[in-house]
Design an enzyme around this catalytic site. Sequence first.
Site, short mmCIF file in Angstrom:
data_model
loop_
_atom_site.label_atom_id
_atom_site.label_comp_id
_atom_site.label_asym_id
_atom_site.label_seq_id
_atom_site.Cartn_x
_atom_site.Cartn_y
_atom_site.Cartn_z
N HIS A 121 0.87 -1.17 0.00
CA HIS A 121 0.00 0.00 0.00
C HIS A 121 0.91 1.23 0.00
CE1 HIS A 121 -2.66 2.99 1.98
NE2 HIS A 121 -3.68 2.24 1.62
N ASP A 198 3.27 -4.30 7.94
CA ASP A 198 2.02 -3.54 7.87
C ASP A 198 0.89 -4.56 8.03
OD1 ASP A 198 -0.35 -2.48 6.96
OD2 ASP A 198 0.50 -1.56 5.16
N GLN A 201 -4.41 -5.17 7.12
CA GLN A 201 -5.43 -6.09 6.58
C GLN A 201 -5.35 -7.47 7.21
OE1 GLN A 201 -7.82 -5.08 4.69
NE2 GLN A 201 -7.05 -3.14 3.90
N LYS A 224 -10.42 -0.90 10.64
CA LYS A 224 -10.59 -2.07 9.77
C LYS A 224 -10.92 -3.31 10.60
CE LYS A 224 -7.22 -0.31 6.44
NZ LYS A 224 -8.04 0.26 5.38
N CYS A 362 -4.92 2.59 -3.43
CA CYS A 362 -3.67 3.12 -2.85
C CYS A 362 -2.54 2.10 -3.01
CB CYS A 362 -3.83 3.48 -1.38
SG CYS A 362 -5.08 4.72 -1.08
N1 C6P Z 1 -6.33 0.57 3.11
C1 C6P Z 1 -8.21 0.22 1.59
O1 C6P Z 1 -9.30 0.51 1.11
P1 C6P Z 1 -4.91 3.90 7.37
O2 C6P Z 1 -5.54 4.69 6.28
O3 C6P Z 1 -3.70 4.57 7.94
O4 C6P Z 1 -5.87 3.41 8.39
O5 C6P Z 1 -4.39 2.53 6.67
C2 C6P Z 1 -3.53 2.61 5.58
C3 C6P Z 1 -3.29 1.24 5.04
C4 C6P Z 1 -2.03 0.68 5.17
N2 C6P Z 1 -1.78 -0.56 4.75
C5 C6P Z 1 -2.72 -1.33 4.19
C6 C6P Z 1 -2.38 -2.72 3.78
C7 C6P Z 1 -4.01 -0.82 4.02
O6 C6P Z 1 -4.95 -1.59 3.47
C8 C6P Z 1 -4.30 0.50 4.43
C9 C6P Z 1 -5.66 1.10 4.19
C10 C6P Z 1 -7.69 1.00 2.78
O7 C6P Z 1 -7.53 -0.70 1.15
C11 C6P Z 1 -7.81 2.46 2.55
S1 C6P Z 1 -6.71 3.05 1.31
#
Ligand code: C6P
Length: 404
Positions: A121, A198, A201, A224, A362
């Site tokens: 991401h 990270d 997910q 999430k 993203c």
């Molecule tokens: N992915 C998606 O629709 P934040 O925004 O900081 O809570 O998470 C960022 C982020 C980082 N790593 C991974 C693997 C992610 O999936 C995400 C967030 C969302 O896939 C919003 S872009």
Amino acid sequence: MTWREIQKDFPILNQRIGEHRLAYLDNAASSQVPQQVVDRLEEYLTREHSNVHRGVHALSQRATESFDQAREKVASFLNAPSSAQCIFTRGTTEGINLVAHGFGRKFLGKGDTIVVSALEHHANIVPWQMLGEERGVSLRVIPMNDRGELLLEELPDLLDDSVKLVCVNHVSNALGTINDVARVVELAHGRDIPVLIDGAQAVPHMKVDVQELGADFYAFSSHKMCGPTGVGVLYAKKKWLDRMNPFLGGGDMILSVTWEGTTFNEAPHKFEAGTPPIMAAIGLGAAIDYLEGIGLDAIGAREAELLAQATERILEVDGVRLYGTAEEKAGVLSFDVEGVHPHDIGTILDSQGVAIRAGHHCAQPVMNRLGIPATARASFAFYNDEEDIDQLIDGVRLVKEIFG
Ligand code: C6P
């Protein structure tokens, strides 16, 4: 408890979008919040709301106690050795930026390399590129195959003496691939290279044990995993927290401040300048209780079942192409329909009450690797059901009908 009963914990699901029942399949972006978490937030706001760690009065003590308990819940959720190693952030993005700042700017310099994966991401790419530009650090990428699986057999060759950090996601948000992060840690640690994972997910769908994984850093977001937005967690090994620079400066992260200088507090406070996201952190604690009450193994199994059904059924629709067919996958179904832009798929599905995400998620390098601009992505949670899948498939058939 049956899955049908569990669905009732999510009142938001019980509504219509226009004439249609809501089928919420955008869980990888943000999951929904159960009534139990809503109730805990209400209790906090109506009985405890106050600032933490400052007041001697009753409300501040209540808020502090609940906030500290939330951190304990996080530590036990991750099996972290200590809650002091669990820093509250605004989310995964901030957690990774904290490491880029506090670790990267302290320990990395010209000629050093960071290894990331082809599945990242932007949150696990851009902070490293920014650090790279500033400090002369370069990036190296673990490639993936056409199914969206990382080619970990190539990792040893990427790990030379210049590599100072390896950053990978546990589960890909764009394709759903579950990466063998334990293997990544093993290979990197074999060369004394720290690893950041990270876990945005992963934590909503599987039991994660940071000690078993051995990761140096593990970041995730509350929104999430059935918690509120505005909070996340960065777990880190104590040896790094002790040596890392603070990220932000301000109140609560200091031991003393004089005109001559400042001495910093210890972790986690050293990394939590200013008033923390108290309410959201308490909500995250309630979300952890909720998920653990159902059981992460049961949740993972239910989502795997939904993914298998949806995958089989969507492939019956002529012209559908799937992206991400890894052997090990979480509940993400990335697809398109030949000749139709994914944004049009998203708009038509929305008109049928089906919420999905369309775009590059993203993860533009993933899209570039696959040679596509975007996908439509349905992502499942344990509270989805067969009716949601029916509605998704009917919607995709309608897309086919409209675009011929
Ligand atoms: N992915 C998606 O629709 P934040 O925004 O900081 O809570 O998470 C960022 C982020 C980082 N790593 C991974 C693997 C992610 O999936 C995400 C967030 C969302 O896939 C919003 S872009």
